[in-house]
Design a protein around this motif. Structure first.
Motif, PDB file in Angstrom:
ATOM      1  N   ALA A  22     -10.703  67.014  48.842  1.00 39.79           N
ATOM      2  CA  ALA A  22     -11.667  65.956  49.328  1.00 39.79           C
ATOM      3  C   ALA A  22     -12.719  65.599  48.634  1.00 39.79           C
ATOM      4  N   LEU A  63     -16.519  64.292  48.770  1.00 42.80           N
ATOM      5  CA  LEU A  63     -17.369  63.667  49.488  1.00 42.80           C
ATOM      6  C   LEU A  63     -18.610  63.002  48.942  1.00 42.80           C
ATOM      7  N   TRP A 120      -6.541  63.410  45.150  1.00 43.24           N
ATOM      8  CA  TRP A 120      -7.731  63.448  45.935  1.00 43.24           C
ATOM      9  C   TRP A 120      -7.914  62.204  46.689  1.00 43.24           C
ATOM     10  N   ALA A 160     -13.263  66.855  55.766  1.00 42.60           N
ATOM     11  CA  ALA A 160     -12.614  67.671  54.668  1.00 42.60           C
ATOM     12  C   ALA A 160     -12.082  68.748  55.283  1.00 42.60           C
ATOM     13  N   TYR A 162      -8.169  69.896  54.337  1.00 42.62           N
ATOM     14  CA  TYR A 162      -8.153  69.939  52.742  1.00 42.62           C
ATOM     15  C   TYR A 162      -8.263  71.204  52.295  1.00 42.62           C
ATOM     16  N   ALA A 197     -13.085  70.862  48.482  1.00 47.93           N
ATOM     17  CA  ALA A 197     -14.040  69.573  48.941  1.00 47.93           C
ATOM     18  C   ALA A 197     -15.019  69.526  47.389  1.00 47.93           C
TER      19      ALA A 197
END
Length: 323
Positions: A7, A9, A34, A82, A85, A88
């Motif tokens: 992830a 961000l 991703w 996230a 996942y 991150a």
């Protein structure tokens, strides 16, 4: 590595001028698995129009969960996206990533997970090349502007000053969980700094000593870099000797903030910390009540003035002595 889910961000605000180049650099990553989560804080320019122009299902605009109205609040809100996942990455809206940034940081994190534990909290960060608005090089290394050596920074030093440039940071799922569990410590204030502290409290951090991106400097930067070397400071002081008094007051204020930060971290995390880290926080917290020699002992024990630059070392020494 390809089966891992990443992830990215990205917190945005009026970033329309540069965000296309950043997203293009993400699309050009050698690692492809991703999802880019974009959380916008009410941009009044074309930021979201640019983001939405990318017809890529991996790019997702999400509702902001910013509870404190700052860029760090926006990033902290993104952490929940996230949570499912494996890893991150923090991402600014105006930089440019080198093609192997994700791959390089994942390899570093996975090497620690393999050596320690797959569930160990791990944070990786790197150097960056500072560039101007047109991506022309200003400095070849951002970390040279840091107060402590990023490669050898101790836990106590990181409580005093951040050594991780947020836009280079990658974390594993365990650090994401800690961010969600504890929220943002107000005395720390910055999401990247807090993530590093959490990783060092309960796991590991690793510095990759090479640039993985271009860090763009411009008038709209939320946080930038400045020339704080001893030589530049000395030149300013020679021109205006009165600056010394302001310098000493700022040093004292920053040392006081470091004490308050240590106290806050110990209150919030103390029951879960190992004895070494808990004692470091307590000893920093007690410095205002100690004698001159007591403060010097704590400074030496935890290497609180072992900085790259004489000016920065003197800054922290006088700050703690003047408490």
């Amino acid at each position: 590595m390809s089966d891992k889910r990443v992830a990215i961000l990205m917190a945005t605000y009026n970033g329309g001028r540069y965000i296309r180049e950043q997203i293009e650099s993400i699309k050009n990553q050698t690692f492809k698995n991703w999802t880019l989560f974009v959380s916008d804080d009410g941009s009044r320019d074309e930021t979201l129009e640019v983001v939405n122009s990318f017809e890529d299902p991996r790019i997702v605009v999400v509702a902001s969960r910013n509870s404190i109205g700052t860029a760090s609040g926006n990033f902290m809100g993104l952490a929940r996206y996230a949570s499912s996942y494996d890893y991150a990455f923090f991402c600014d809206q105006d930089d440019v990533w080198f093609p192997d940034k994700i791959e390089a940081e994942l390899a570093a994190i996975e090497s620690i997970e393999s050596a320690v534990s797959p569930s160990a909290p791990v944070l990786a960060f790197t150097d960056s090349v500072e560039v101007d608005e047109g991506l022309e090089r200003i400095r070849s290394s951002f970390v040279k502007t840091l107060q402590f050596n990023a490669s050898t920074a101790t836990f106590a030093q990181v409580v005093i000053a951040n050594v991780a440039q947020g836009c280079t940071v990658a974390i594993n799922a365990s650090v994401v969980s800690l961010l969600i569990e504890y929220g943002l410590n107000e005395e720390v204030g910055m999401h990247d700094w807090w993530a590093l502290i959490l990783a060092m409290c309960f796991g590991e951090s690793i510095f990759i000593d090479r640039p993985t991106m271009m860090y763009r400097q411009h008038s709209g930067n939320a946080v930038g870099s400045t020339d704080t070397t001893f030589l530049s400071w000395l030149k300013r002081l020679i021109k205006r000797p009165s600056l010394l008094f302001g310098w000493m007051q700022r040093a004292k204020d920053d040392a006081s903030s470091a004490v308050a930060r240590a106290e806050s971290i110990e209150r919030q995390l103390g029951s879960r910390l190992n004895l070494e880290k808990k004692n470091a926080l307590k000893e920093i917290s007690l410095m205002p009540s100690l004698s001159f020699f007591g403060r010097v002992r704590i400074i030496c024990k935890h290497k609180l003035v072992r900085c790259r630059d004489i000016h920065k070392a003197a800054y922290w020494f006088f700050g703690f002595v003047l408490l």
